[in-house]
Design an enzyme around this catalytic site. Sequence first.
Site, PDB file in Angstrom:
ATOM      1  N   LYS A  87       0.809  -1.227   0.000  1.00  0.00           N
ATOM      2  CA  LYS A  87       0.000   0.000   0.000  1.00  0.00           C
ATOM      3  C   LYS A  87       0.841   1.275   0.000  1.00  0.00           C
ATOM      4  CE  LYS A  87      -4.398  -1.880   1.214  1.00  0.00           C
ATOM      5  NZ  LYS A  87      -5.417  -2.191   2.203  1.00  0.00           N
ATOM      6  N   ARG A  95      -3.977 -10.317   4.421  1.00  0.00           N
ATOM      7  CA  ARG A  95      -4.342 -10.230   3.004  1.00  0.00           C
ATOM      8  C   ARG A  95      -3.150  -9.660   2.240  1.00  0.00           C
ATOM      9  NH1 ARG A  95      -6.216  -6.682  -0.714  1.00  0.00           N
ATOM     10  NH2 ARG A  95      -7.785  -7.460  -2.172  1.00  0.00           N
TER      11      ARG A  95
END
Length: 276
Positions: free
Chosen positions: A212, A246
């Site tokens: 991210k 995840r």
Amino acid sequence: MSDFTIMGVVNVTPDSFSDGGRYLDAQAAIEHGLELEAEGAAILDVGGESTRPGADPVPEAEELRRVIPVIEGLIARGAGARISIDTSKAAVAARALDTGATLVNDVTALRGDPDMASVVAAAGAECCLMHMLGDPRTMQDDPHYDDVVGDIKAFLEERMAFAVTAGIAEERILLDPGIGFGKTVEHNLALLRRLGEFLDLGRPVVIGTSRKSFLGRLTGRAPDERVAATVATNVLAYERGARLFRVHDVAPVHDALTVTAATVRPPWTIRTSTTE
Ligand code: HH2
């Protein structure tokens, strides 16, 4: 037996922030999912709509066209991993559950579609409730919290109560603070630092830091160069009590969590196939 679960990301999208377009073809997505399973993913999270900041919504028919053949293909190829559908549309979740998915990963936490809760409840599926401030178009516009951990805990508690009232068994609920969804770098770091506080909610904590942008802001690296940063955050999250991870890069995270789990929670297992 490890006490962590890796959810490998299978994005069937042209525009996901780190792997958009790579697995848009169903065959490529199926092969990718099987590879992630071989690397240690116990869940494959299949998604047909990007949630990156500013992403455009995808029509239901197109989302179905992307994800259903991939779920069918994974099952036809004998995937042992459980299949999760990453969607906020009830019709997509319903078809995916009929096709063999057993978990609904809804980044809107059942707020995106009024029918979603009843679809999950009727199927007896598991569901992951994630926090997001606003929606993907607007979520990074100056996000503000009184206390990022307290506010998100209260949100997840309210969403869990809503889900239970709608008939979803509490034992089937997973909770995710939603790293990167309406959060500044400092918000994301505070969530990781104080992740243990979410254990008070009594349900398994899911964490999604993989590749991210806050990792890019800290390291200066492009999305596909953020593996080490992703590993570091997942190790920290495990140590603070998260149990579902995840990620796009399953193999390195699996190794890192295997060693972390052995250190934090012995006994560990010696694998005889390793070379010195
Ligand atoms: N992050 C993304 C998508 N879905 N679901 C949960 N539960 N937690 C997350 O942190 C999460 C999620 C964003 O990552 P990715 O799927 O790689 O990107 P995109 O949304 O652009 O497809």
